[in-house]
Enzyme design. Structure first.
Site: not given
Length: 776
Positions: A211, A242, A246, A324, A356, A358, A456, A525, A728
């Site tokens: 990702q 998902f 990442e 988060r 998903r 986060f 964020t 995100a 998400e």
């Protein structure tokens, strides 16, 4: 006249969006023609990598004996951390993630060497023959033990507003609770896989299921000790991500690249499913606590929460993930005076990572637990308490982290779903049913979602794009987002087609490549379309402006270039019209550049970590779900009978894709909260390590009645065509299933008890909660 033309222009520029164009790879995927990393034709002489795993959770490395590995059939090369020429640590943000074990073992199953062989099977067989001697240390395997040891991967963060102690002391009622929230395996269809192909000199091509291609590029370059421009990463599509790809796709790309560089041949590293489950992080498990003060009406006056994330052995993305969770601990409710504390606990487990939502789901569920606690304490229906505490003029409009909740759609969405879903009639019927049914009990819950959209980490809220127009009028688009089945490339194609007034089949969205668009952010995100769509639009506006000026000049109307329209394959100015392809050909002969880059950065974002205040999100996406369940009080087994969803995606770019995302997210969220039970043994070994011992939802788990409706309100912020992110937010709609299960159990006490139901709410946990409610 100009206003009329501009209005018409705006109208025509909606022709390719806000419509259900099918997924650009749908036919290829159904027919088996869509290429994933393992489908790429391998260069002649490709060799295969595998990794050797530790069989202890913690210890200092005394000796590594790889003689049997080297002597194994087909083995060409074996590497350890000592063979890395550049950076040994590939931590994405903070240090702590060695490419292979370095001096110590941090978790059970940690790779400590890699082997290269002539076939996949020979490499995997050789990887089983490594021997490691450890000075074993006592592993930290739980949140409680990590808290006792004050073992953190990153410092604690906290924020809030008002005088919590005073408001709590003055409150008429007080309640407290705890919730153990399980993790979740990503279970992507395509596992972790990378193919590294050495090029001239020290250059390297990487094909990876990631990702975040730019991060893979950076880390491969650092491991090989070369400049970033020597590494090119290509990513056409993933078979699901998902969040699991990442950051954690990079390790396997780096190992493949290092072996490819050493042996001057192509190297593929593809993890078998069981190894994949052992060596990659999950959704963070959390152990959370809350205390709430409220009045006789159920209005929340004060809230304190402890958010405790089990981060595993390293920071990875845990700092932002726990942030988060804290940002979403209010969900859609004004918490009164508030104090929210977030701990990032270090344990001897695989380093947990993005998933998903986060961290948002692990925070948001606490708000719903809190509301249920208040409702049962007062013996009032939970929906009444939910609506009474929504952000608004009668409660408050500022979050615990100081962000004003603007354009709040929750009151309207919840009222509409309450009415359309016949909540009160069903509540009455279910109460009567439960009174007369000795074994089967039904539950009902309507819960909201308020989810902040933006990374964020402020610097990640940027995107680039590159758009080429060819002389036949066809267009190629490249952008920094990655396609993992969510339909990002389809929406990007629609955006480009809309800007040029063309049909979607004139647009080709190519593989994500670091040599076309550099320094990209991860596709995460829920920001893929928001960021990259705006960047593509920016490039398209540059090109349409050039073409408009060329067309107007050719008509002797240069001063009216801003009146040119692009629609239905034609370029129009007043009474003059020319096919788009003809204008492109003319522009080429006029030496007009037909290529442009685009860029976008999200506005309005700021957050001061020292004060715990700011605006970390561009906007909120909203939604609500109404779920009905039936439980068997003798066995704990249950079914999800009915689900109605009303979800806010702004002015949807592609309603069919958005509905598919909502449906998939809900079922995945339902799996997290009900069936997906991660288990480790006392030694720290993952024992839910395959599809036989880890249960994701199957088609039979889909509710018989499953209705998804889009709210259909334009985003008040200037997002791409006033749409909203959809990846998400709908995941958290599944919290209504958990609340409905609790509601069914609570019926055993005449709706006076708020049952303790940790997640996942497996039939065993439901049965235990039933027995507790029955006083057994």
């Amino acid at each position: 006249m100009r206003k009329l033309i501009e209005a018409g222009n705006r109208q025509h520029r909606q022709s390719a969006v806000h419509t259900s164009v099918k997924h650009e790879s749908a036919a290829r995927q159904v027919q088996g023609g869509a290429n994933y990393i393992d489908d790429i034709v391998e260069p002649q002489g490709t060799l295969y990598a595998a990794v050797g795993l530790s069989q202890q959770a913690a210890g200092n490395i005394k000796d590594i004996d790889l003689s049997d590995v080297r002597a194994s059939e087909g083995v060409v090369d074996v590497i350890t951390i000592d063979d890395v020429p550049g950076h040994k640590d590939i931590g994405p943000v903070f240090a702590g993630d060695p490419l292979l074990a370095h001096h110590e073992i941090k978790f059970y199953g940690q790779p400590y060497f890699a082997v290269l062989a002539t076939s996949v099977n020979l490499a995997r067989q050789a990887a089983l023959k490594g021997k490691i001697t450890l000075e074993e240390t006592s592993p930290t395997l739980t949140v409680d033990s990590a808290l006792a040891k004050q073992s953190f991967v990153r410092p604690t963060h906290e924020f809030g507003q008002g005088n919590v102690e005073q408001q709590m002391a003055d409150a008429t009622h007080k309640a407290s609770g705890t919730l153990s929230i399980g993790g979740q395996e990503h279970m992507y269809l395509e596992g972790q896989v990378s193919l590294a192909i050495p090029d001239e000199d020290d250059r390297m091509k990487i094909y990876t299921s990631s990702q975040h291609p730019s991060e893979v590029q950076k880390l491969v370059a650092e491991v090989l000790d070369v400049k970033l421009h020597r590494v090119m990463v290509d990513m056409r599509r993933m078979g699901g991500g998902f969040g699991g790809k990442e950051t954690q796709a990079a390790q396997w790309a780096c190992i493949a690249a290092l072996l490819a560089s050493r042996n001057h041949c192509a190297v593929k590293c593809r993890l078998p499913r069981q190894v994949d489950m052992h060596v990659t992080g999950k959704r963070h498990p959390f152990e959370n606590r809350f205390e709430v003060g409220f009045d006789d009406t159920g209005r929340i006056l004060a809230t304190h929460m402890d958010i405790n994330g089990n981060c595993g052995h390293s920071p990875d993305l845990s700092d932002a993930i726990v942030d988060r969770a804290m940002f979403h601990a209010d969900n859609g409710y004004y918490l009164g005076a508030s104090h929210i504390v977030g701990h990032r606990l270090k344990t001897n487990m695989v380093s947990h990572t993005a998933y998903r939502g986060f961290g948002g789901p692990q925070g948001m569920i606490m708000a719903e637990a809190l509301i249920d606690k208040v409702a049962r304490h007062l013996e009032v229906d939970p929906l009444t308490i939910r609506k009474r505490n929504l952000y608004g003029e009668s409660t408050g409009t500022v979050t615990p982290y100081g962000m004003e909740v603007e354009h709040n759609l929750l009151p309207e969405i919840m009222t509409k779903l309450e009415t359309d879903g016949h909540y009160w009639a069903r509540r009455k019927a279910i109460t009567a049913f439960n009174r007369n049914s000795p074994v089967i009990k039904k539950g009902l819950a309507l819960t909201p979602v308020k989810f902040g959209i933006s990374f964020t980490a402020k610097h990640l809220n940027q995107a680039g794009a590159l758009v080429h127009i060819y002389t036949d009028g066809s267009i190629q688009v490249n952008h920094g987002g990655t396609e993992m089945g969510q339909g990002l490339h389809t929406k990007i194609g629609q955006i480009a087609a809309n800007e040029f007034g063309l049909s979607v089949d004139m647009i080709e969205v190519t593989a994500t490549r670091t040599d076309k668009v550099p320094n990209t952010s991860p596709t995460a995100a829920s920001s893929g379309t928001d960021l990259n769509g705006k960047a593509v639009q920016n490039a398209c506006i540059t090109l349409t402006t050039r073409l408009a000026e060329c067309f107007a000049a050719s008509l002797g109307m240069a001063d009216q270039a801003n009146m040119v329209r692009f629609e239905h394959g034609n370029v129009i100015l007043g009474e003059h019209s020319k096919p788009f392809a003809e204008l492109v050909q003319a522009a080429y002969f006029e030496r007009v550049s037909l290529s442009a880059s685009g860029f976008y950065k999200t506005p309005k974002l700021h957050y001061n970590r020292d004060t715990g205040e700011g605006r970390p999100f561009f906007y909120f996406a909203y939604g609500a779900s109404l779920s009905e369940v039936s439980i068997d009080t003798l066995t704990g087994e249950y079914t999800v009978d009915s689900v109605d969803i009303l979800h806010d995606v702004g002015d949807s770019l592609n309603p069919a894709i958005d509905k598919g995302q909502i449906e998939g997210a809900f079922i995945q969220g339902m799996g997290w909260l009900t069936t997906e039970d991660l288990r480790w043994n006392e030694a720290g070994k993952l024992i839910s390590e395959n599809m036989a011992t880890y249960k994701i939802p199957a088609i039979g788990d889909t509710p018989k009645h499953f209705d998804v409706q889009l709210f259909g309100r334009k985003n008040a912020e200037d997002s791409i065509y006033h749409s909203k992110a959809v990846g998400e937010p709908p995941f958290m709609l599944a919290i209504s299933v958990w609340c409905a299960l609790k509601d069914a159990i609570s019926s055993l006490s005449g709706y006076k008890l708020d049952p303790q139901l940790d997640t996942p709410a497996t039939p065993e946990r439901v049965l235990n909660a039933v027995l507790a409610a029955q006083g057994q």
